[in-house]
Motif scaffolding. Structure first.
Motif, PDB file in Angstrom:
ATOM      1  N   MET A  57       0.836  -1.208   0.000  1.00 25.32           N
ATOM      2  CA  MET A  57       0.000   0.000   0.000  1.00 25.32           C
ATOM      3  C   MET A  57       0.872   1.260   0.000  1.00 25.32           C
ATOM      4  O   MET A  57       0.593   2.212  -0.735  1.00 25.32           O
ATOM      5  CB  MET A  57      -0.935   0.020   1.215  1.00 25.32           C
ATOM      6  CG  MET A  57      -2.031  -0.982   1.166  1.00 25.32           C
ATOM      7  SD  MET A  57      -3.258  -0.510  -0.054  1.00 25.32           S
ATOM      8  CE  MET A  57      -4.424  -1.819   0.154  1.00 25.32           C
ATOM      9  N   ARG A  85       2.351   1.701  -3.416  1.00 26.59           N
ATOM     10  CA  ARG A  85       1.370   2.269  -4.355  1.00 26.59           C
ATOM     11  C   ARG A  85       1.250   3.775  -4.148  1.00 26.59           C
ATOM     12  O   ARG A  85       1.133   4.546  -5.098  1.00 26.59           O
ATOM     13  CB  ARG A  85       0.023   1.564  -4.167  1.00 26.59           C
ATOM     14  CG  ARG A  85      -1.215   2.240  -4.738  1.00 26.59           C
ATOM     15  CD  ARG A  85      -1.094   2.647  -6.179  1.00 26.59           C
ATOM     16  NE  ARG A  85      -2.249   3.376  -6.662  1.00 26.59           N
ATOM     17  CZ  ARG A  85      -2.370   4.708  -6.664  1.00 26.59           C
ATOM     18  NH1 ARG A  85      -1.416   5.473  -6.168  1.00 26.59           N
ATOM     19  NH2 ARG A  85      -3.430   5.287  -7.171  1.00 26.59           N
ATOM     20  N   SER A  95      -3.821   8.135  -3.480  1.00 24.72           N
ATOM     21  CA  SER A  95      -2.537   7.926  -2.793  1.00 24.72           C
ATOM     22  C   SER A  95      -2.645   8.150  -1.282  1.00 24.72           C
ATOM     23  O   SER A  95      -2.137   7.332  -0.507  1.00 24.72           O
ATOM     24  CB  SER A  95      -1.451   8.802  -3.408  1.00 24.72           C
ATOM     25  OG  SER A  95      -1.155   8.344  -4.712  1.00 24.72           O
ATOM     26  N   CYS A 151      -4.189   5.127   0.212  1.00 23.01           N
ATOM     27  CA  CYS A 151      -3.247   4.011   0.322  1.00 23.01           C
ATOM     28  C   CYS A 151      -2.344   4.168   1.543  1.00 23.01           C
ATOM     29  O   CYS A 151      -2.036   3.186   2.217  1.00 23.01           O
ATOM     30  CB  CYS A 151      -2.408   3.890  -0.957  1.00 23.01           C
ATOM     31  SG  CYS A 151      -3.328   3.205  -2.334  1.00 23.01           S
TER      32      CYS A 151
END
Length: 145
Positions: A98, A101, A129, A132
């Motif tokens: 995560m 990403r 973002s 994440c």
């Protein structure tokens, strides 16, 4: 505290999985804003960098549901508590994914993507973002508490 974080993390993961399932079954609402975009033929025109198939989108939904299941198993939320060390490390590895990403690939996604004025790029910087990062942090809390 970690139970609340687990509940929030699992809920968000399930909601995102349901949206992916909706898209996999043919839903279109919002789908044009979630795929990275590249410059089109004309200035100011954007086109998807790729076209995800229904099969791949369903696989993403399944993966998100499995992560939510792991979170529930880790804290005993609606399922029997499973305090195995491998589960702690697996959830930690997913948290790192995560974060990766969120950081991005330096061209299409993440905080360090090439500057772009596409709808996806704006939403990625403002929503995807940071989400994440929040999910990664929640997964780490669940894994280590």
């Amino acid at each position: 505290m970690s139970l609340l974080v687990a509940q929030g993390t699992a809920t968000v993961l399930i909601l995102i999985a349901l949206v992916h399932l909706y898209w996999a079954l043919g839903g279109r609402l919002g789908s044009e804003a979630v795929v990275p975009q590249v410059a089109g033929a004309a200035p100011g025109q954007w086109q998807p960098a790729f076209r995800p198939t229904a099969w791949i989108t369903a696989l993403v939904a399944l993966g998100l549901l499995l992560i939510a299941l792991l979170v529930c198993l880790r804290v005993g939320l609606f399922l029997p508590l499973l305090g195995q060390p491998w589960l702690q490390w697996l959830i930690s590895a997913i948290a790192l994914l995560m974060f990766a990403r969120a950081i991005g690939d330096s061209s299409l996604v993440g905080f360090f993507k090439e500057p772009s004025r596409s709808r996806f790029a704006r939403l990625d910087s403002l929503v995807y973002s940071p989400l994440c990062v929040a999910l990664g942090a929640g997964l780490l809390v669940v894994a280590w508490n």
